[in-house]
Structures are given as structure tokens and as C-alpha cells.
Write a protein that holds these residues in place. Sequence first.
Motif, PDB file in Angstrom:
ATOM      1  N   THR A  34      35.312  29.799  25.693  1.00 12.85           N
ATOM      2  CA  THR A  34      35.761  31.154  25.369  1.00 12.85           C
ATOM      3  C   THR A  34      37.080  31.465  26.069  1.00 12.85           C
ATOM      4  O   THR A  34      37.745  32.449  25.726  1.00 12.85           O
ATOM      5  CB  THR A  34      34.711  32.201  25.774  1.00 12.85           C
ATOM      6  OG1 THR A  34      34.534  32.182  27.194  1.00 12.85           O
ATOM      7  CG2 THR A  34      33.384  31.926  25.083  1.00 12.85           C
ATOM      8  N   LYS A  35      37.435  30.639  27.045  1.00 15.96           N
ATOM      9  CA  LYS A  35      38.695  30.805  27.758  1.00 15.96           C
ATOM     10  C   LYS A  35      39.654  29.672  27.391  1.00 15.96           C
ATOM     11  O   LYS A  35      39.237  28.516  27.332  1.00 15.96           O
ATOM     12  CB  LYS A  35      38.463  30.799  29.279  1.00 15.96           C
ATOM     13  CG  LYS A  35      37.603  31.949  29.780  1.00 15.96           C
ATOM     14  CD  LYS A  35      37.441  31.873  31.285  1.00 15.96           C
ATOM     15  CE  LYS A  35      36.596  33.030  31.809  1.00 15.96           C
ATOM     16  NZ  LYS A  35      36.430  32.962  33.293  1.00 15.96           N
ATOM     17  N   PRO A  36      40.925  29.968  27.131  1.00 16.67           N
ATOM     18  CA  PRO A  36      41.876  28.914  26.785  1.00 16.67           C
ATOM     19  C   PRO A  36      42.164  28.003  27.967  1.00 16.67           C
ATOM     20  O   PRO A  36      42.024  28.403  29.127  1.00 16.67           O
ATOM     21  CB  PRO A  36      43.137  29.696  26.372  1.00 16.67           C
ATOM     22  CG  PRO A  36      43.022  31.002  27.103  1.00 16.67           C
ATOM     23  CD  PRO A  36      41.549  31.304  27.149  1.00 16.67           C
ATOM     24  N   ALA A  37      42.543  26.774  27.666  1.00 17.18           N
ATOM     25  CA  ALA A  37      42.920  25.830  28.721  1.00 17.18           C
ATOM     26  C   ALA A  37      44.215  26.282  29.391  1.00 17.18           C
ATOM     27  O   ALA A  37      45.050  26.947  28.771  1.00 17.18           O
ATOM     28  CB  ALA A  37      43.100  24.438  28.122  1.00 17.18           C
ATOM     29  N   ARG A  38      44.352  25.941  30.639  1.00 15.78           N
ATOM     30  CA  ARG A  38      45.577  26.275  31.370  1.00 15.78           C
ATOM     31  C   ARG A  38      46.716  25.367  30.902  1.00 15.78           C
ATOM     32  O   ARG A  38      46.544  24.154  30.788  1.00 15.78           O
ATOM     33  CB  ARG A  38      45.354  26.109  32.872  1.00 15.78           C
ATOM     34  CG  ARG A  38      46.577  26.466  33.725  1.00 15.78           C
ATOM     35  CD  ARG A  38      46.274  26.312  35.200  1.00 15.78           C
ATOM     36  NE  ARG A  38      45.262  27.270  35.626  1.00 15.78           N
ATOM     37  CZ  ARG A  38      45.532  28.522  35.992  1.00 15.78           C
ATOM     38  NH1 ARG A  38      46.782  28.964  35.966  1.00 15.78           N
ATOM     39  NH2 ARG A  38      44.556  29.319  36.379  1.00 15.78           N
ATOM     40  N   THR A  39      47.866  25.955  30.626  1.00 15.09           N
ATOM     41  CA  THR A  39      49.026  25.178  30.188  1.00 15.09           C
ATOM     42  C   THR A  39      49.717  24.545  31.390  1.00 15.09           C
ATOM     43  O   THR A  39      50.056  25.230  32.358  1.00 15.09           O
ATOM     44  CB  THR A  39      50.030  26.075  29.431  1.00 15.09           C
ATOM     45  OG1 THR A  39      49.390  26.598  28.260  1.00 15.09           O
ATOM     46  CG2 THR A  39      51.264  25.277  29.006  1.00 15.09           C
ATOM     47  N   LYS A  40      49.923  23.236  31.324  1.00 16.17           N
ATOM     48  CA  LYS A  40      50.529  22.513  32.434  1.00 16.17           C
ATOM     49  C   LYS A  40      52.001  22.891  32.622  1.00 16.17           C
ATOM     50  O   LYS A  40      52.698  23.256  31.671  1.00 16.17           O
ATOM     51  CB  LYS A  40      50.417  21.006  32.201  1.00 16.17           C
ATOM     52  CG  LYS A  40      49.020  20.445  32.377  1.00 16.17           C
ATOM     53  CD  LYS A  40      49.020  18.936  32.227  1.00 16.17           C
ATOM     54  CE  LYS A  40      47.638  18.347  32.477  1.00 16.17           C
ATOM     55  NZ  LYS A  40      47.636  16.876  32.309  1.00 16.17           N
ATOM     56  N   MET A  77      47.732  25.923  19.838  1.00 17.31           N
ATOM     57  CA  MET A  77      47.625  24.610  20.475  1.00 17.31           C
ATOM     58  C   MET A  77      47.750  24.682  22.002  1.00 17.31           C
ATOM     59  O   MET A  77      47.239  23.806  22.703  1.00 17.31           O
ATOM     60  CB  MET A  77      48.683  23.655  19.919  1.00 17.31           C
ATOM     61  CG  MET A  77      48.355  23.112  18.552  1.00 17.31           C
ATOM     62  SD  MET A  77      46.871  22.087  18.591  1.00 17.31           S
ATOM     63  CE  MET A  77      46.663  21.725  16.850  1.00 17.31           C
ATOM     64  N   PHE A  78      48.400  25.716  22.509  1.00 17.30           N
ATOM     65  CA  PHE A  78      48.635  25.792  23.947  1.00 17.30           C
ATOM     66  C   PHE A  78      47.347  26.051  24.737  1.00 17.30           C
ATOM     67  O   PHE A  78      47.310  25.825  25.940  1.00 17.30           O
ATOM     68  CB  PHE A  78      49.684  26.865  24.250  1.00 17.30           C
ATOM     69  CG  PHE A  78      51.070  26.481  23.803  1.00 17.30           C
ATOM     70  CD1 PHE A  78      51.965  25.911  24.695  1.00 17.30           C
ATOM     71  CD2 PHE A  78      51.465  26.665  22.490  1.00 17.30           C
ATOM     72  CE1 PHE A  78      53.247  25.547  24.284  1.00 17.30           C
ATOM     73  CE2 PHE A  78      52.733  26.308  22.064  1.00 17.30           C
ATOM     74  CZ  PHE A  78      53.626  25.742  22.958  1.00 17.30           C
ATOM     75  N   PRO A 124      53.436  31.564  24.492  1.00 18.28           N
ATOM     76  CA  PRO A 124      52.247  31.161  23.717  1.00 18.28           C
ATOM     77  C   PRO A 124      51.020  30.867  24.561  1.00 18.28           C
ATOM     78  O   PRO A 124      49.979  30.516  24.027  1.00 18.28           O
ATOM     79  CB  PRO A 124      52.727  29.909  22.983  1.00 18.28           C
ATOM     80  CG  PRO A 124      53.760  29.320  23.895  1.00 18.28           C
ATOM     81  CD  PRO A 124      54.462  30.498  24.525  1.00 18.28           C
ATOM     82  N   TRP A 125      51.140  30.967  25.877  1.00 14.61           N
ATOM     83  CA  TRP A 125      49.997  30.691  26.754  1.00 14.61           C
ATOM     84  C   TRP A 125      49.606  31.951  27.521  1.00 14.61           C
ATOM     85  O   TRP A 125      50.406  32.885  27.690  1.00 14.61           O
ATOM     86  CB  TRP A 125      50.327  29.565  27.740  1.00 14.61           C
ATOM     87  CG  TRP A 125      51.547  29.842  28.569  1.00 14.61           C
ATOM     88  CD1 TRP A 125      51.646  30.649  29.664  1.00 14.61           C
ATOM     89  CD2 TRP A 125      52.867  29.329  28.336  1.00 14.61           C
ATOM     90  NE1 TRP A 125      52.935  30.659  30.146  1.00 14.61           N
ATOM     91  CE2 TRP A 125      53.705  29.855  29.360  1.00 14.61           C
ATOM     92  CE3 TRP A 125      53.425  28.458  27.393  1.00 14.61           C
ATOM     93  CZ2 TRP A 125      55.058  29.550  29.435  1.00 14.61           C
ATOM     94  CZ3 TRP A 125      54.775  28.157  27.466  1.00 14.61           C
ATOM     95  CH2 TRP A 125      55.569  28.701  28.487  1.00 14.61           C
ATOM     96  N   LYS A 126      48.365  31.957  28.011  1.00 13.58           N
ATOM     97  CA  LYS A 126      47.878  33.070  28.798  1.00 13.58           C
ATOM     98  C   LYS A 126      47.825  32.747  30.278  1.00 13.58           C
ATOM     99  O   LYS A 126      47.681  33.643  31.117  1.00 13.58           O
ATOM    100  CB  LYS A 126      46.484  33.497  28.306  1.00 13.58           C
ATOM    101  CG  LYS A 126      46.506  34.059  26.890  1.00 13.58           C
ATOM    102  CD  LYS A 126      45.119  34.510  26.442  1.00 13.58           C
ATOM    103  CE  LYS A 126      45.158  35.070  25.027  1.00 13.58           C
ATOM    104  NZ  LYS A 126      43.803  35.500  24.564  1.00 13.58           N
ATOM    105  N   SER A 127      47.863  31.417  30.603  1.00  5.19           N
ATOM    106  CA  SER A 127      47.806  31.045  32.022  1.00  5.19           C
ATOM    107  C   SER A 127      48.535  29.734  32.226  1.00  5.19           C
ATOM    108  O   SER A 127      48.851  29.029  31.266  1.00  5.19           O
ATOM    109  CB  SER A 127      46.355  30.899  32.476  1.00  5.19           C
ATOM    110  OG  SER A 127      45.678  29.921  31.717  1.00  5.19           O
TER     111      SER A 127
END
Length: 239
Positions: A189-195, A113-114, A236-239
Motif C-alpha cells: 500500500t506504500k510506494p517503494a522509496r526512490t533511490k 514506475m517510481f 514523480p516520487w513520494k519518498s
Amino acid sequence: MKITVINGTEKHGVTYQLKEIFLSTFKDTANITEYYLPKDCPHFCSGCVSCIMKGENTCKDAEYIQKMEKMLLEADLIVMTSPAYVFHATGAMKTLLDHFAYRWLPHRPAPEMFGKRAVIITQCLGAGAKSAAKDIKHSLSWWGVSKIGIFTGALMSDIVWERLSKKKQAELTGKVKKLSQRFARINYTKPARTKFIIKIKFFVCRLMQQTLHKNDPEYLDGKYWAEQGWLGKTRPWKS
């Protein structure tokens, strides 16, 4: 690309029309799965907290919830729709969101979800669309979703699409198409940035889970966080 849509009503009214206009941008490029409430989640959450204390498989409505959750986790884009009922999302939508209490950050959020994107589509006769959207956004953000687009429309004259003036139809159509085009340009293809605010919530919950896991290593939530590596350096996030 996969899109999962949760419709807060089975009616094919104005909200349905707006949702169809939004999805038209993706018809040729996306695999779209839709659910309609209350048909696809016909029972109220009883507040038994079995999902939190014993695991989501023990929910009395697991046959409905797990089917939808699987598609939500696989989706590149989540679309949730609801007309405003007395300034809030439909009761059917609230019923569904209640069932996902175990996926809130203080419990067992899904790492997928992140990196998700989501869109909320609401409308009302006059006021109320913004507060209806807020009901849904509140849950999405506590699931870990950062990128959330919101459409709110005020009809002002009638609640039947065909009886709206051509000018009002054009206004609503233009607004929702603008939102759909914005989301169509995203590289999924890229995950959204986590706020930052969600990261803060995560770290507060992490401190809580560290204590809970230390006091009771078999407590389900703390054990889950430990298994994910979140009590250590994994995030859980990449960015």
C-alpha cells in the motif's frame, strides 16, 4: 495485490519452474497476470522512433505493447524472467524492452514506475545469469524502478529441471523461496522509496527537457514533462 509477469520464453523449463516456485508464495493473495514472449510481443522493434517522436500510439506494435504496459502500470509487483542465452537475456525479452524506449527517463517515464517493486529471475547452465539479469535491470532502473530483487541460479549439471539432482533442486528452491518471502513481507500500500541515483538521473533529464521545451514547446517529451509538472516543483516520487 496485482502481479504482472513477463516470461522471456514460452518454454516451461527451469526458469519456468523457478518462477512458479516464486509465485507460489502469492497464489492465495495476488491477482497474477502473465505474458509469454515472443507470443505476446511477436515483432521486432524497427527503430523507427515513432513512439518517441509522434507518440506511443503510433507504434506499429501498439496493440501488443499497450496491453502489457497497462498491466505493468497497474501491478504492485513486476516479475520478469529469462534464461541466459549466450550471457544475455533472450532475444524476445530484448525485443520487448526495445519497444519501451519511450518510457526511459530521458523521454516520457511513467510516474507509476517510481513506486514499483520488481523481481528478475534468471538461470543458466554455468555462467551468464548475472549478465542476463543486468540486461533487464538496466531497463527497469531507467523506467524509474528502484526496488529490484534478483535471483540468479547456476545449474552446473543439466538444463532440464527433472534431471537436476535433488540437492541442486533443493538449493535453487530454497534460494528463490527466500526471495519470494522477502517480497511477500512488503507493505504494497506504500510506494517503494526512490533511490538517490534515479533521482540524479531524473534531475539531469529534467535539465535537458527544460531546454528542449523552451526551444520547442510542442516537442512531445518536453511537453509531457511540463504537463506532469516535473519542469516545476512536482516530482514523480513520494519518498
